[in-house]
Every structure is written in C-alpha cells, then in structure tokens.
Design a protein around this motif. Structure first.
Motif, mmCIF file in Angstrom:
data_model
loop_
_atom_site.group_PDB
_atom_site.id
_atom_site.type_symbol
_atom_site.label_atom_id
_atom_site.label_comp_id
_atom_site.label_asym_id
_atom_site.label_seq_id
_atom_site.Cartn_x
_atom_site.Cartn_y
_atom_site.Cartn_z
ATOM 1 N N GLU A 1 36.123 62.978 71.064
ATOM 2 C CA GLU A 1 36.626 62.234 70.947
ATOM 3 C C GLU A 1 37.823 61.346 69.510
ATOM 4 O O GLU A 1 37.197 62.085 68.245
ATOM 5 C CB GLU A 1 35.597 60.629 70.671
ATOM 6 C CG GLU A 1 35.162 61.192 72.187
ATOM 7 C CD GLU A 1 36.113 60.650 72.833
ATOM 8 O OE1 GLU A 1 36.379 59.431 72.474
ATOM 9 O OE2 GLU A 1 35.649 60.589 74.078
ATOM 10 N N ASP A 2 38.341 61.153 69.316
ATOM 11 C CA ASP A 2 39.202 60.843 67.788
ATOM 12 C C ASP A 2 40.147 59.328 67.954
ATOM 13 O O ASP A 2 41.338 59.864 69.076
ATOM 14 C CB ASP A 2 40.395 62.211 67.767
ATOM 15 C CG ASP A 2 40.367 62.394 66.295
ATOM 16 O OD1 ASP A 2 40.426 61.482 65.739
ATOM 17 O OD2 ASP A 2 41.258 63.324 65.959
ATOM 18 N N GLU A 3 39.591 58.904 67.617
ATOM 19 C CA GLU A 3 40.335 57.966 67.131
ATOM 20 C C GLU A 3 41.353 57.606 66.704
ATOM 21 O O GLU A 3 42.466 56.996 66.401
ATOM 22 C CB GLU A 3 39.690 56.936 66.159
ATOM 23 C CG GLU A 3 37.979 56.185 67.331
ATOM 24 C CD GLU A 3 37.803 55.210 66.128
ATOM 25 O OE1 GLU A 3 37.719 55.195 65.444
ATOM 26 O OE2 GLU A 3 35.911 55.426 67.152
ATOM 27 N N GLU A 4 41.931 58.596 66.157
ATOM 28 C CA GLU A 4 43.389 58.502 64.819
ATOM 29 C C GLU A 4 44.685 59.573 66.368
ATOM 30 O O GLU A 4 45.675 58.805 65.463
ATOM 31 C CB GLU A 4 43.063 59.371 64.156
ATOM 32 C CG GLU A 4 42.232 59.576 63.077
ATOM 33 C CD GLU A 4 42.223 60.150 61.479
ATOM 34 O OE1 GLU A 4 43.113 61.035 61.507
ATOM 35 O OE2 GLU A 4 41.545 59.944 60.892
ATOM 36 N N ALA B 1 42.071 65.351 72.942
ATOM 37 C CA ALA B 1 41.138 63.853 72.811
ATOM 38 C C ALA B 1 40.566 62.869 72.907
ATOM 39 O O ALA B 1 41.990 62.455 74.057
ATOM 40 C CB ALA B 1 42.009 63.419 70.807
ATOM 41 N N ASN B 2 39.778 62.636 73.535
ATOM 42 C CA ASN B 2 40.073 60.987 74.091
ATOM 43 C C ASN B 2 40.160 60.963 75.472
ATOM 44 O O ASN B 2 40.880 60.641 76.153
ATOM 45 C CB ASN B 2 41.049 59.932 73.354
ATOM 46 C CG ASN B 2 40.364 59.521 72.275
ATOM 47 O OD1 ASN B 2 39.432 60.029 71.891
ATOM 48 N ND2 ASN B 2 41.934 59.645 71.370
#
Length: 208
Positions: A175-178, A207-208
């Motif tokens: 999980e990476d919001e960037e 990611a995600n």
C-alpha cells in the motif's frame, strides 16, 4: 398473201404457247408457295399443340463428346486439384517450420536469460571504471544484450507501468499513497519477449 397468212398463224401460235408456259410456271410457283405456307402452319399448330399438351418440342440430340476430350477434362481437373493440394501443403509446412523455429529459439533464450541475470547481479556490486576486469565484464554484458536484441529479444518494461498479467507476475503487494492504483513499484526479475511472445514474465511488486 397465203404465205403471210401462214406466218401470222405461226407467230400467234408461238405467242400462245409462250403465254401458256408462263401461266403454267406462275401457277406452279403459287401452288408451291401455298404448300410451303400450309406446311409451316401445320408445324406451328403441332408445336403449339405439343406445348399445350405439356410435351416439349422435338430437339436434335446433342453431339456426344469425344472420349479424348473427356480424358483431357478429367486429367485437367486432376492436375488442378493436385496443384491446390500441393499449395495447401506448402503453406502448412511453412507455418509448421516457422512455429518449430520459434519454439526452438524461445527454448535457447530461456537458457541464456539466467546468464544475463548473473551478469546483472555481479555488475550491481561493482562501480563502473573500478578496475579493468569489471569494465571487461560490463562490455561483455552489453554485447550480450545487443546480440539478444538483434535476435528479437527485448526486456519488458515494468517499473512505473500499470500491472498487466500478460507481461507481469505479481509476487508482492504494497500500500503506497504516493503512487497510483495497480502500479508496478519494484522489479525483482526482468521479463523478456521474443518478437511478439513472452519468454519470461517480469517478477514484480504492485502497489495498491
């Protein structure tokens, strides 16, 4: 006087005979025309009668083909069929040969890729220009990649690209919001393609 009288009688007799012959010829022509007309009328009446009765008018039989002509037609047809079969066989053989060549090339590439991986692992531990030996290994590695590329082998782009199961093999999620959704953030092992087919999928983290 008597001689003139005889000549006049003889002349009138010749004219009468000539006129009678002409009349006879004219009558004969008229009779012949009437017979012909009557015959044509009878023929047309018979044809119309046969059509009414459902009978087909009489036709002459078509001339039978010569045996030699029939043999020529049969041989021509046979040759045409054999040529078509040969063309299909040739195309099928070419496709099979191309497929076999592609399968053989992919098998060899799969065996060469681990060598490329080992080159990359070894070169990752040294800096470029550190020593002549390392520089020599780097040159060999670049030459190997160039040779593979000329043969139709190219690496699959992974990091920063959207995950595609046709090219990537996800072995880890994070999980990476960037970063965006379903984006490849790390590549553990490079994937390669040979022409338009995948030889090895990229092993990646998504990611995600």
């Amino acid at each position: 006087m008597a001689e003139n009288k005889e000549k006049m009688e003889e002349f009138s007799t010749e004219e009468a005979v000539k006129e009678a012959m002409e009349n006879a010829e004219a009558m004969a022509e008229e009779a012949e025309a009437e017979v012909t007309e009557a015959s044509e009328e009878n023929t047309s009446e018979e044809s119309s009668k046969e059509e009414k009765d459902g009978k087909k008018p009489f036709k002459k039989k078509e001339k039978k083909k010569d045996k030699r002509d029939e043999q020529i037609e049969q041989l021509t047809d046979r040759v045409t069929r054999q040529m078509a079969e040969f063309e299909n066989f040739r195309r099928r053989t070419e496709q099979e040969k191309a497929q076999m060549f592609g399968n053989g090339a992919k098998a060899i590439i799969e065996k060469v890729l681990p060598v490329v991986d080992n080159f990359e692992r070894g070169l990752a531990t040294v800096e470029e220009g550190a020593d002549p030996f390392s520089d020599g290994m780097l040159m060999i590695y670049k030459q190997l990649l160039t040779t593979l590329e000329e043969a139709g082998v190219k690496p699959i782009e992974a990091v920063g690209k959207e995950f595609n199961p046709d090219f990537h093999n996800a072995v880890m999620h994070v999980e990476d919001e960037e970063v965006g959704e379903n984006i490849v953030v790390e590549e553990f092992q490079k994937g390669y393609m040979y022409n338009d087919s995948v030889v090895r999928h990229s092993m990646v983290k998504v990611a995600n």
